[in-house]
Write an enzyme that holds these catalytic residues in place. Structure first.
Site, PDB file in Angstrom:
ATOM      1  N   GLY A 136      60.245  14.316  22.053  1.00 18.85           N
ATOM      2  CA  GLY A 136      59.481  13.500  21.120  1.00 18.85           C
ATOM      3  C   GLY A 136      58.915  14.340  19.996  1.00 18.85           C
ATOM      4  O   GLY A 136      59.051  15.570  19.971  1.00 18.85           O
ATOM      5  N   ASN A 137      58.249  13.691  19.069  1.00 19.98           N
ATOM      6  CA  ASN A 137      57.685  14.406  17.923  1.00 19.98           C
ATOM      7  C   ASN A 137      56.520  15.301  18.309  1.00 19.98           C
ATOM      8  O   ASN A 137      56.255  16.302  17.635  1.00 19.98           O
ATOM      9  CB  ASN A 137      57.228  13.403  16.858  1.00 19.98           C
ATOM     10  CG  ASN A 137      58.399  12.753  16.143  1.00 19.98           C
ATOM     11  OD1 ASN A 137      59.187  13.425  15.488  1.00 19.98           O
ATOM     12  ND2 ASN A 137      58.536  11.442  16.298  1.00 19.98           N
ATOM     13  N   ASP A 159      62.992  13.973  27.481  1.00 20.50           N
ATOM     14  CA  ASP A 159      62.577  13.140  26.346  1.00 20.50           C
ATOM     15  C   ASP A 159      61.969  14.046  25.281  1.00 20.50           C
ATOM     16  O   ASP A 159      60.834  14.516  25.427  1.00 20.50           O
ATOM     17  CB  ASP A 159      61.559  12.089  26.816  1.00 20.50           C
ATOM     18  CG  ASP A 159      61.024  11.240  25.671  1.00 20.50           C
ATOM     19  OD1 ASP A 159      61.727  11.108  24.654  1.00 20.50           O
ATOM     20  OD2 ASP A 159      59.897  10.714  25.805  1.00 20.50           O
ATOM     21  N   VAL A 199      59.197  16.270  27.080  1.00 15.56           N
ATOM     22  CA  VAL A 199      58.814  15.911  28.438  1.00 15.56           C
ATOM     23  C   VAL A 199      60.061  15.925  29.309  1.00 15.56           C
ATOM     24  O   VAL A 199      61.077  15.321  28.972  1.00 15.56           O
ATOM     25  CB  VAL A 199      58.149  14.516  28.496  1.00 15.56           C
ATOM     26  CG1 VAL A 199      57.712  14.192  29.923  1.00 15.56           C
ATOM     27  CG2 VAL A 199      56.958  14.462  27.550  1.00 15.56           C
ATOM     28  N   ASP A 242      64.442   6.677  22.517  1.00 18.13           N
ATOM     29  CA  ASP A 242      63.281   6.497  23.396  1.00 18.13           C
ATOM     30  C   ASP A 242      62.911   5.022  23.509  1.00 18.13           C
ATOM     31  O   ASP A 242      62.549   4.545  24.599  1.00 18.13           O
ATOM     32  CB  ASP A 242      62.091   7.312  22.899  1.00 18.13           C
ATOM     33  CG  ASP A 242      61.737   7.044  21.445  1.00 18.13           C
ATOM     34  OD1 ASP A 242      62.572   6.482  20.694  1.00 18.13           O
ATOM     35  OD2 ASP A 242      60.613   7.405  21.032  1.00 18.13           O
ATOM     36  N   GLY A 259      65.692   4.064  17.940  1.00 22.88           N
ATOM     37  CA  GLY A 259      65.348   5.311  18.608  1.00 22.88           C
ATOM     38  C   GLY A 259      65.769   5.273  20.066  1.00 22.88           C
ATOM     39  O   GLY A 259      65.592   4.259  20.745  1.00 22.88           O
ATOM     40  N   THR A 318      53.272   9.396  19.465  1.00 24.38           N
ATOM     41  CA  THR A 318      53.050   9.872  18.099  1.00 24.38           C
ATOM     42  C   THR A 318      53.059   8.683  17.144  1.00 24.38           C
ATOM     43  O   THR A 318      52.280   8.621  16.193  1.00 24.38           O
ATOM     44  CB  THR A 318      54.148  10.872  17.704  1.00 24.38           C
ATOM     45  OG1 THR A 318      54.197  11.917  18.677  1.00 24.38           O
ATOM     46  CG2 THR A 318      53.861  11.464  16.344  1.00 24.38           C
TER      47      THR A 318
END
Length: 253
Positions: free
Chosen positions: A8-9, A6, A13, A108, A106, A131
Site C-alpha cells: 500500500g501507499n 499487500d 503488509v 486492493d 485497484g 491512506t
C-alpha cells in the site's frame, strides 16, 4: 501455508495463512529503502515469530505502488521458489467483477470486494480506512457496482498541518464534542468527527443507489479508531484485503 502481500501507499503488509491468519508483518512503504533492508526486516520477523517458511505453498501479491513491486518480489524470491501471483488487471479479467474496468480498479479494492462476497454471499459495502478512505459496493452476484474514494483521515491531517502555518500535528482521537476549545480540539472535531459524518452519509447514499440492504464491513488499520461508527458495521476485519487476495488465488487454481 499461503503468503499474501499487500503493498500500500503507507505500509507493506504481509500475512501468513495456515487455516487462519497467524502472523502479520508490517513495514513502511519506502521507495528509498534497499531490497536488502526489506529482506533483513522480514528475516528478523520470521525468526522472532518462528514462522515455518519451508511450508509455504503459494504466494500472492497486490500493489498500488508499482515502483515498489519489483523490490518486494525480489525479497520473496529468496524465500519461495514458485511463481508469485501478482494481482493485476490481466489477472482480474479472469474474475466475474461486473462492468468495472479491471485495469483501473485497484487490486486492493478488488481483494476487499472478493473477500467480502466470499464471506457474506450477498450484497455488501466495504469501507477501507487506509491512506485513502474507500467505499466499494458489491451486488448479490459478487459484481462490483462502483467505488468512491476520499483522502484518508491521516492523509487529511498531514495535508492540513503541513500546508498551514502554526498548526500542530493532531493525535488520531475522536473528541467528545465538536466545539473545540483549543487548536488541537478544533482540528480533531473538524476532521475526526467530520469523517464520522462523511462515512455515515456515504454508506446511506450507497444503500439508496444500490436499492438493497447490503452488509457493511470495515477494514484498514484506522477502522478501530472510529468507535462512533462501529454500530454501522456488521463486521470489522483488519485482514480483509489479505483474505481477499487468498480467495482470489484459490479462485484462479
Amino acid at each position: 501455508m499461503t503468503i499474501a502481500i499487500d503493498i500500500g501507499n503507507t505500509d507493506v503488509v504481509v500475512g501468513f495463512y495456515d487455516q487462519e491468519w497467524k502472523h502479520i508483518f508490517r513495514v513502511p512503504s519506502n521507495l528509498e529503502m534497499e531490497t536488502a533492508e526489506y529482506e533483513k526486516r522480514l528475516r528478523d520477523f520470521l525468526l522472532e515469530e518462528n514462522v515455518p517458511v519451508p511450508t509455504v505453498r503459494q504466494v500472492v501479491l497486490s500493489s498500488v505502488v508499482p515502483d515498489l513491486t519489483p523490490v518486494i518480489l525480489e525479497v520473496f524470491d529468496q524465500f519461495y521458489e514458485g511463481e508469485i501471483k501478482v494481482v493485476d488487471g490481466e489477472l482480474l479479467q479472469q474474475l466475474s467483477l461486473g462492468n468495472i474496468d479491471p485495469y483501473e480498479l485497484g487490486s486492493d479494492l478488488a481483494a476487499n470486494a472478493v473477500g467480502t462476497f466470499d464471506r457474506f454471499q450477498q450484497s455488501a459495502i466495504v469501507v477501507d480506512f487506509g491512506t485513502a478512505l474507500t467505499f466499494t459496493s458489491v451486488n448479490d452476484k459478487g459484481e462490483i457496482l462502483g467505488v468512491a474514494i476520499a483522502p484518508g483521515v491521516r492523509t487529511a491531517m498531514k495535508s492540513l498541518s503541513s500546508n498551514t502555518a502554526r498548526l500542530p500535528e493532531i493525535p488520531l482521537e475522536i473528541p467528545s464534542k465538536v466545539l473545540g476549545n483549543n487548536t488541537v480540539e478544533a482540528l480533531q472535531a473538524g476532521i475526526m468527527q467530520g469523517y464520522v459524518g462523511m462515512v455515515r452519509h456515504m454508506v446511506e447514499q450507497m444503500k439508496l443507489e444500490m436499492g438493497e440492504t447490503p452488509k457493511v464491513i470495515a477494514t484498514g488499520g484506522l477502522s478501530f479508531i472510529f468507535e462512533p461508527l462501529h454500530d454501522l458495521f456488521d463486521e470489522m476485519d483488519v485482514n480483509l484485503t489479505l483474505e481477499g487476495l487468498r480467495v482470489i488465488l484459490n479462485k484462479l487454481k
